[in-house]
Scaffold this active site. Structure first.
Site, PDB file in Angstrom:
ATOM      1  N   LEU A  98       0.856  -1.179   0.000  1.00  7.60           N
ATOM      2  CA  LEU A  98       0.000   0.000   0.000  1.00  7.60           C
ATOM      3  C   LEU A  98       0.897   1.235   0.000  1.00  7.60           C
ATOM      4  CD1 LEU A  98      -2.789  -0.860   2.619  1.00  7.60           C
ATOM      5  CD2 LEU A  98      -3.124  -0.477   0.169  1.00  7.60           C
ATOM      6  N   ASP A  99       0.528   2.251  -0.791  1.00 10.43           N
ATOM      7  CA  ASP A  99       1.276   3.498  -0.787  1.00 10.43           C
ATOM      8  C   ASP A  99       1.269   4.108   0.609  1.00 10.43           C
ATOM      9  OD1 ASP A  99       1.678   3.311  -3.530  1.00 10.43           O
ATOM     10  OD2 ASP A  99      -0.178   4.384  -3.995  1.00 10.43           O
ATOM     11  N   PRO A 100       2.257   4.960   0.920  1.00 11.93           N
ATOM     12  CA  PRO A 100       2.260   5.617   2.236  1.00 11.93           C
ATOM     13  C   PRO A 100       0.946   6.330   2.549  1.00 11.93           C
ATOM     14  CG  PRO A 100       4.363   5.949   1.165  1.00 11.93           C
ATOM     15  CD  PRO A 100       3.475   5.270   0.149  1.00 11.93           C
TER      16      PRO A 100
END
Length: 342
Positions: A75-77
């Site tokens: 998951l992206d930040p």
């Protein structure tokens, strides 16, 4: 409280956590490893006794020898939500979560596109947004349902002829060929909430310089006809915020949610980027498990945050609070399932 017993320890398994927005998926896994690598649930008791509890290395052979741990889909930040974790031989099962069906909720903000297609990036250009109605977005969504071909962002780590795409864009190197589109399936895509201007979201303050825009245009020259990156400003009206809306979607593995929002902005004659992103389901793991199903829930991240500061006391069942939370949601990959005794 029923006591959970395992005929054999340690175990290998899969469980899901609720990743918070902010940290990278890798940093979350590294933090989790400090707990997992010191737990008799996942590490042989004699190894723990011999080594003693302490900080676990996150890289190298010694780290892998202590405990194997990984995640089944980054998951992206910016993103939060379901992150599937594999421990021990559970890591060999993580690939099945890369291609599984996933569900997301995302908030799109109109009028601005960024290099990363989300609010973590820099403003590439701004565009008119006041003409965009809910009906226009509803109509445009039809183009994105079903089987579609999707191009990843040019500012991504995907490589073309050994060079990351973002390197072409930053240095103004023309792409040698068009970015290969991926075939993905959008099983469902709907507006969950139309926020209009009643929200606190804002465009990123950081914006591309003229040199950066020129470099990106040059990179795109080989794949687009006369690519032009320029702002199309419309008159400001007080402190009115650009329109935002929330989408819910059910998609196949490999789908770029950010690209859907980016391309949707173009489809309605504007620009758009992601300001919130939640993965609500990854395969059989979900934030809200369906009743009477084999769904499994997620361990809240604050359970691990508290345990990282202090694991707390061992309960009558022989486990600490964080271990108990994991056991309740654990899918055993190797070894017998836990048995509850009164």
């Amino acid at each position: 409280m029923p006591k959970v017993t395992f005929p054999q320890l340690p175990v290998s398994g899969l469980f899901a956590i609720t990743k918070p927005s902010g940290p990278t998926s890798m940093s979350v896994i590294n933090d989790l490893k400090q707990l997992v690598g010191n737990s008799r649930l996942f590490v042989e008791a004699d190894k723990l006794e011999k080594r003693g509890k302490g900080k676990i290395p996150t890289k190298g052979k010694r780290a892998r020898e202590i405990v194997k741990i990984g995640q089944g889909g980054t998951l992206d930040p910016l993103a939060d939500g379901v992150l599937v974790v594999g421990v021990g031989k559970g890591t060999k099962r993580l690939n099945e979560f890369l291609d599984c069906v996933k569900e997301y909720r995302t908030t799109a903000l109109l009028g601005c596109e960024t290099d990363t297609y989300d609010s973590e990036g820099s403003r590439v250009r701004v565009a008119p947004w006041r003409h965009v109605t809910r009906e226009a977005v509803e109509s445009a969504l039809n183009k994105f349902r079903g089987e579609i071909h999707q191009a990843p962002p040019i500012f991504s780590a995907l490589k073309m002829e050994g060079r990351p795409l973002y390197d072409y864009a930053r240095k103004g190197i023309p792409l040698p060929r068009p970015i290969e589109k991926r075939k993905v399936t959008i099983h469902s895509l709907d507006i969950l909430e139309w926020k209009g201007s009643a929200h606190q979201f804002r465009w990123p303050e950081k914006e591309f310089t003229s040199d950066e825009k020129n470099a990106m245009q040059k990179a795109l020259e080989g794949v687009e006809e006369n690519p032009i990156i320029k702002d199309e400003l419309e008159p400001a009206v007080g402190d009115e915020s650009p329109t935002a809306f929330v989408l819910s979607m059910k998609v196949s593995g490999g789908t770029y949610v950010r690209s859907i929002v980016h391309d949707l902005g173009h489809a309605v004659g504007s620009a758009a980027h992601v300001v919130t992103l939640t993965r609500s389901r990854q395969g059989r793991f979900a934030l809200e498990p369906a009743a009477d199903s084999e769904d499994k829930g997620c361990v809240p991240w604050d359970v691990f945050s508290r345990a990282s500061e202090s694991e707390g006391d061992v309960g009558e069942d022989g486990w600490t609070q964080w271990e108990r939370e994991v056991i309740d949601r654990l899918e055993i990959v190797e070894g017998p399932k836990p048995q509850k005794t009164s």
